[in-house]
Design a protein around this motif. Structure first.
Motif, PDB file in Angstrom:
ATOM      1  N   GLU A  65       0.835  -1.195   0.000  1.00 42.06           N
ATOM      2  CA  GLU A  65       0.000   0.000   0.000  1.00 42.06           C
ATOM      3  C   GLU A  65       0.875   1.252   0.000  1.00 42.06           C
ATOM      4  O   GLU A  65       1.805   1.365   0.789  1.00 42.06           O
ATOM      5  N   GLY A  66       0.583   2.164  -0.925  1.00 37.79           N
ATOM      6  CA  GLY A  66       1.341   3.407  -1.019  1.00 37.79           C
ATOM      7  C   GLY A  66       2.444   3.372  -2.043  1.00 37.79           C
ATOM      8  O   GLY A  66       2.987   4.430  -2.410  1.00 37.79           O
ATOM      9  N   ASP A  67       2.814   2.181  -2.538  1.00 44.11           N
ATOM     10  CA  ASP A  67       3.820   2.102  -3.600  1.00 44.11           C
ATOM     11  C   ASP A  67       3.306   2.810  -4.846  1.00 44.11           C
ATOM     12  O   ASP A  67       2.101   2.796  -5.140  1.00 44.11           O
ATOM     13  N   ALA A  68       4.224   3.411  -5.592  1.00 42.16           N
ATOM     14  CA  ALA A  68       3.843   4.091  -6.830  1.00 42.16           C
ATOM     15  C   ALA A  68       3.254   3.088  -7.817  1.00 42.16           C
ATOM     16  O   ALA A  68       3.785   1.988  -7.998  1.00 42.16           O
ATOM     17  N   PHE A  69       2.139   3.469  -8.442  1.00 39.83           N
ATOM     18  CA  PHE A  69       1.473   2.603  -9.410  1.00 39.83           C
ATOM     19  C   PHE A  69       2.127   2.770 -10.771  1.00 39.83           C
ATOM     20  O   PHE A  69       2.103   3.847 -11.356  1.00 39.83           O
ATOM     21  N   GLU A  70       2.722   1.687 -11.252  1.00 39.24           N
ATOM     22  CA  GLU A  70       3.373   1.714 -12.558  1.00 39.24           C
ATOM     23  C   GLU A  70       2.906   0.588 -13.453  1.00 39.24           C
ATOM     24  O   GLU A  70       3.031   0.667 -14.676  1.00 39.24           O
TER      25      GLU A  70
END
Length: 250
Positions: A65-70
Motif C-alpha cells: 500500500e502506497g507504492d507508486a502505481f506503474e
C-alpha cells in the motif's frame, strides 16, 4: 490442464509461455486480443511489455500500500491475496486472485496502490507497464473493453459481500464463485485446494473463523461437499448453486 485440481504447479505450468503464435495458457488478455483477430505475432508490441516475475514464495509481497502505481500484473500460477491494514493494525482481506486474473487495477486512481498484494503460495506473474498498455488499449477496442470488464468485476465482487447475506449463502457463493473462476481457466470445477487460510476466508466473507469452520462442517454433514484439510470436493452443485444464486446473479 483441463480437469486437473487447482493448484497445479509443475515445470510446464511455471515455464508455459505459449509459442511464437499462441499465448500462454493462463494469459489474462489472450481472449481480448484474439477477439481483435490478432495472435501473439501480431501483438509483438504488447508481448514486449511483458515482464515475467517470480517465482514468489508464500509471504512475498507483489506490492505494498502506497507504492507508486506503474504496472498491473496477471497471475500466471499460484494465489495472490490483497488486503489493507487499518489504524488499529487489523487486517482486512479484499480478495484472492488466481491464474489468468489481474491485480493492481485499483491503483489507477491516485497513481498509488491502495492495498497490499501478497503471495499465498508459489506465484508466477506477468507484469505489464500500465502507461504502455493504456496506449495500446486505445488502438485495440477489445483490449480496452477487457480492462473495463476486469475493473467492473472487482467492484461487483466487493459490492456483493456488503449485502445482508447469511453465513451459508456467503460460504456457498465463495465456493461456487471460486469453482467458476478456476473452471474458466481449465481447472476442475469440483475439486480444488483452498490455498488461503480459514482465517483469511472468514475475514474476506466478514464472518468469524469459527463460523466458517462450522458452516463447512455442516455442508459436509449434509453431503454438499467433502473437506480434507485444504482439499475440497463439491458434491451437490445444485444445492450450492441455489444457496449462492442471490449473490452470484449474472
Amino acid at each position: 490442464m483441463s480437469g486437473t485440481a487447482f493448484p497445479r504447479q509443475d515445470a510446464r505450468t511455471l515455464a508455459d509461455d505459449g509459442d511464437s503464435l499462441h499465448f500462454c495458457s493462463t494469459c489474462a488478455f489472450s481472449q481480448a486480443c484474439m477477439a481483435e483477430g490478432m495472435d501473439k505475432a501480431d501483438l509483438l508490441d504488447l508481448h514486449m511489455l511483458v515482464e515475467h516475475v517470480g517465482p514468489l514464495r508464500a509471504g512475498d509481497h507483489v506490492f505494498r500500500e502506497g507504492d507508486a502505481f506503474e504496472a498491473i500484473a496477471a497471475v500466471r500460477s499460484g494465489t495472490v491475496k490483497t488486503y489493507t491494514v487499518d489504524r488499529d493494525g487489523h487486517e482486512h482481506v479484499l480478495g484472492f486472485y488466481f491464474p489468468g486474473e489481474v491485480i493492481g487495477l485499483d491503483g489507477i486512481h491516485g497513481d498509488r496502490y491502495p492495498c497490499n498484494a501478497v503471495a499465498l503460495d508459489t506465484v508466477m506473474l506477468c507484469r505489464f507497464s500500465f502507461p504502455k498498455i493504456s496506449v495500446l488499449a486505445t488502438q485495440l477496442p477489445g483490449l480496452q473493453k477487457h480492462l473495463f470488464r476486469l475493473l467492473s468485476r472487482d467492484i461487483g465482487r466487493a459490492a456483493l459481500l456488503a449485502g445482508d447475506w447469511t453465513a451459508d449463502q456467503r460460504m456457498a457463493a465463495f465456493l461456487v464463485g471460486l469453482s467458476r473462476r478456476l473452471a474458466a481457466r481449465g481447472f476442475s470445477p469440483n475439486r480444488f485446494q483452498l490455498t488461503m487460510a480459514r482465517t483469511d476466508i472468514a475475514n474476506y466473507l466478514r464472518l468469524a473463523p469459527e463460523t466458517v469452520s462450522r458452516v463447512l462442517r455442516r455442508f459436509q454433514q449434509d453431503r454438499l461437499l467433502l473437506v480434507d484439510r485444504r482439499e475440497v470436493e463439491l458434491l451437490d452443485r445444485a444445492q450450492l448453486d441455489a444457496l449462492a444464486e442471490p449473490l452470484l446473479r449474472d
